[in-house]
Write an enzyme that holds these catalytic residues in place. Structure first.
Site, short mmCIF file in Angstrom:
data_model
loop_
_atom_site.label_atom_id
_atom_site.label_comp_id
_atom_site.label_asym_id
_atom_site.label_seq_id
_atom_site.Cartn_x
_atom_site.Cartn_y
_atom_site.Cartn_z
N GLY A 70 0.82 -1.21 0.00
CA GLY A 70 0.00 0.00 0.00
C GLY A 70 0.85 1.26 0.00
O GLY A 70 0.51 2.26 -0.65
N THR A 71 1.94 1.22 0.71
CA THR A 71 2.83 2.40 0.77
C THR A 71 3.31 2.77 -0.62
O THR A 71 3.34 3.95 -1.00
CB THR A 71 4.02 2.09 1.71
OG1 THR A 71 3.51 1.79 3.01
CG2 THR A 71 4.98 3.26 1.78
N ASN A 150 -7.69 4.19 9.10
CA ASN A 150 -7.15 2.96 9.67
C ASN A 150 -7.13 2.92 11.19
O ASN A 150 -6.91 1.86 11.77
CB ASN A 150 -5.72 2.72 9.14
CG ASN A 150 -4.82 3.91 9.30
OD1 ASN A 150 -5.14 5.01 8.82
ND2 ASN A 150 -3.71 3.74 9.96
N GLN A 180 -7.84 0.06 3.90
CA GLN A 180 -8.68 -0.53 4.95
C GLN A 180 -10.11 -0.77 4.47
O GLN A 180 -10.92 -1.33 5.21
CB GLN A 180 -8.69 0.37 6.19
CG GLN A 180 -7.34 0.50 6.88
CD GLN A 180 -6.85 -0.80 7.52
OE1 GLN A 180 -7.60 -1.78 7.66
NE2 GLN A 180 -5.59 -0.83 7.92
N SER A 200 -3.91 -2.90 -0.42
CA SER A 200 -2.78 -3.70 0.06
C SER A 200 -3.25 -5.11 0.41
O SER A 200 -4.30 -5.27 1.04
CB SER A 200 -2.18 -3.03 1.31
OG SER A 200 -1.18 -3.85 1.86
N GLY A 201 -2.46 -6.12 0.05
CA GLY A 201 -2.89 -7.50 0.23
C GLY A 201 -2.94 -7.99 1.66
O GLY A 201 -3.83 -8.76 2.04
N HIS A 202 -1.99 -7.52 2.48
CA HIS A 202 -1.88 -8.17 3.80
C HIS A 202 -2.97 -7.78 4.78
O HIS A 202 -3.03 -8.30 5.89
CB HIS A 202 -0.48 -7.98 4.40
CG HIS A 202 -0.13 -6.60 4.86
ND1 HIS A 202 -0.09 -6.26 6.19
CD2 HIS A 202 0.20 -5.49 4.19
CE1 HIS A 202 0.27 -5.00 6.31
NE2 HIS A 202 0.44 -4.50 5.11
N THR A 238 10.11 -7.95 -12.18
CA THR A 238 9.47 -9.24 -12.41
C THR A 238 8.28 -9.41 -11.47
O THR A 238 8.41 -9.18 -10.27
CB THR A 238 10.49 -10.39 -12.19
OG1 THR A 238 11.58 -10.15 -13.08
CG2 THR A 238 9.88 -11.75 -12.46
N CYS A 320 2.57 1.78 12.32
CA CYS A 320 3.70 2.55 11.80
C CYS A 320 4.10 3.68 12.73
O CYS A 320 4.95 4.47 12.41
CB CYS A 320 3.36 3.10 10.42
SG CYS A 320 2.74 1.85 9.33
#
Ligand code: PLP
Length: 374
Positions: A70-71, A150, A180, A200-202, A238, A320
Site C-alpha cells: 500500500g505504501t 485505519n 482498509q 494492500s494484500g496483507h 518481475t 507505523c
C-alpha cells in the site's frame, strides 16, 4: 487461545492464499516474461489472477497494476498525479488523518515548493464536505482522501470529493487510499469517482509484499521505477507471481458474509467492553472491522504490553507509529488522558466472541492491578 485483534495492522494469511503461493513458488514458478512453456503458463496464471482481483475491485484488468504494498501505491499515486498536472497546478488537498504513506510523500513535495491544505476532521473523525469544497482552488492538482481511516474506522466522503472537484472545475486528480476499505465496505473506483486508488494484500489475508494500484482508464501514470516492460511498462520488476496468486486466492476466499460477521463482532465488543470500569468509546467506526476505545489514565503502550502478556493483541494506533501518540487520535482534539489511553481494536473473519471476552477480561484485570494516572 491467543486473541489477535490487530487485523488493521496485518492479518493471518488464509489457507487458500498460502496454498496458492506454495503452488506457484514450487510448480508454476516461471517468469511471465519468458517465451518458453513455463513462462507462458506463468503469464496465463497471472492474467487469471489479475482478472479475479479486478472483478473483486469492480474495475477492468488493464486498470490494475500490481505493486509491492500500500505504501508504494500511495507514493506512486501522489507523484504520478503531481507529474500529470505539473503545468496546471502545484496545490494539494489532503486530510490530516491520512496514513503516513500519503502524508510523507506530500510533505516531501511541500519541501519542494508545493502548497498543501490539510483538512482536519470533525470530532467524530470525519472530514467535512464543506471544508473540502472550500479548500479547492483553480490550481489544485491533487486531492488525496482515504476511504476508511485505519485508526478510527470512519468512512470519508470520497464520492463527495469527486463531485466537488467536478463542480469546481479545478484540474485535480482524486486519489483514495482504500487499504482498509477493500472487501470490508462496498465500493468500486468508478462509483467513487477516483482516478487513483490504492489497496494492500496483507490486510485481507494475503501475504505482505503485494499491493494493487488502480489507475482510471485513459490516465497514463508516470512510473515510480524504471526498468523492464512489466505492468504495461508502468511498474517494472518481475511480477511477484506467488504473492499475486495468494492475493487472488484471498479475494476468492473472501465470503460475502464476512462484513456482517465483522460488524456483529464489533457491536458485541462495544457492548461487552462497557463492563470495563472507566472505558470510553473513541470511535465506533463506520467500517465493520475497526473501532477505538480508551482507558483514560492508563498509557496505551502499557495496555498493549499487559494485554499481550495475557495473550491479547491490540494496537495503540497505526503500527507505523510505535511509541508516538498517533496524529489521527490527536487530530480529534481528545482530552490528554483519553488520548494517552487509546486502543484500536480490529477484526478479521476468523475472530470470535471469545477473543472479545479475552480482551474485556484482560482490561478488567489491568484496572484491578494497575493504578490509573491522574
Ligand atoms: N494506508 C493505510 C490506510 C494503511 O492502514 C496502511 C497499513 O497499515 C497503509 C496505507 C500501508 O500499507 P502497506 O503496509 O501495505 O505498505
Amino acid at each position: 487461545m491467543p486473541a489477535y485483534l490487530d487485523n488493521a495492522a496485518t492479518t493471518r494469511v488464509c489457507p487458500e492464499a498460502a496454498r496458492a503461493a506454495l503452488e506457484v513458488m514450487t510448480e508454476g514458478f516461471g517468469n511471465p516474461s519468458s517465451g518458453h512453456a513455463a513462462g507462458r503458463a506463468a503469464a496465463a496464471r497471472l492474467a487469471e489472477d489479475r482478472a479475479v482481483v479486478a472483478q473483486r475491485l469492480g474495475c477492468a484488468a488493464e486498470e490494475l497494476y500490481f505493486t509491492s504494498c500500500g505504501t508504494e501505491g500511495d507514493n506512486w499515486s501522489i507523484h504520478a498525479a503531481m507529474e500529470f498536472n505539473k503545468r496546471r497546478g502545484r496545490h494539494i488537498v489532503v486530510s490530516a488523518i491520512e496514513h503516513s504513506a500519503v502524508l510523507e510523500p506530500v510533505r516531501a513535495l511541500a519541501a519542494q515548493g508545493c502548497e498543501v491544505t490539510y483538512l482536519k476532521p470533525d470530532k467524530s473523525g470525519r472530514i467535512r464536505c464543506e471544508d473540502l469544497q472550500a479548500a479547492l482552488r483553480p490550481d489544485t492538482a491533487l486531492v488525496s482522501l482515504m476511504l476508511v481511516n485505519n485508526e478510527l474506522g470512519t468512512l470519508q466522503p470520497v464520492r463527495q470529493a469527486a463531485e466537488a472537484i467536478r463542480r469546481s472545475g479545478c484540474p485535480a486528480l482524486l486519489h483514495t487510499d482504500a487499504v482498509q476499505a477493500f472487501l470490508k465496505v462496498p465500493f468500486t473506483p468508478a462509483e467513487l469517482g477516483a482516478d487513483l486508488l490504492t489497496v494492500s494484500g496483507h490486510k485481507i489475508r494475503a501475504p505482505k509484499g503485494i499491493g494493487v494500484q488502480y489507475v482510471r482508464r485513459g490516465l497514463e501514470p508516470s512510473p515510480l521505477l524504471l526498468g523492464g516492460g512489466q505492468e504495461q511498462g508502468r511498474r517494472p520488476g518481475t511480477e511477484p507471481t506467488a504473492q499475486i496468486a495468494a492475493l487472488a486466492a484471498a479475494c476468492r476466499a473472501w465470503d460475502d458474509s464476512f462484513p456482517a460477521h465483522l460488524s456483529a463482532l464489533k457491536q458485541y465488543a462495544l457492548e461487552t467492553l462497557a463492563a470495563v470500569p472507566g472505558l470510553e468509546v473513541v470511535s465506533a467506526g463506520d467500517a465493520p472491522h475497526i473501532c477505538a476505545v480508551s482507558l483514560p489514565g492508563y498509557p496505551s503502550e502499557m495496555l498493549v504490553r499487559d494485554l499481550s502478556d495475557q495473550g491479547v493483541s491490540v494496537s495503540s494506533g497505526s503500527a507505523c507509529h510505535k511509541g508516538k501518540p498517533s496524529h489521527v487520535f490527536a487530530a480529534l482534539g481528545l482530552p490528554k488522558r483519553t488520548l494517552m489511553g487509546v486502543l484500536r481494536i480490529s477484526f478479521s473473519p476468523e475472530n470470535t466472541r471469545a477473543d472479545v471476552d479475552a480482551l474485556r477480561d484482560g482490561l478488567i484485570q489491568i484496572t484491578k492491578t494497575r493504578i490509573a494516572m491522574r
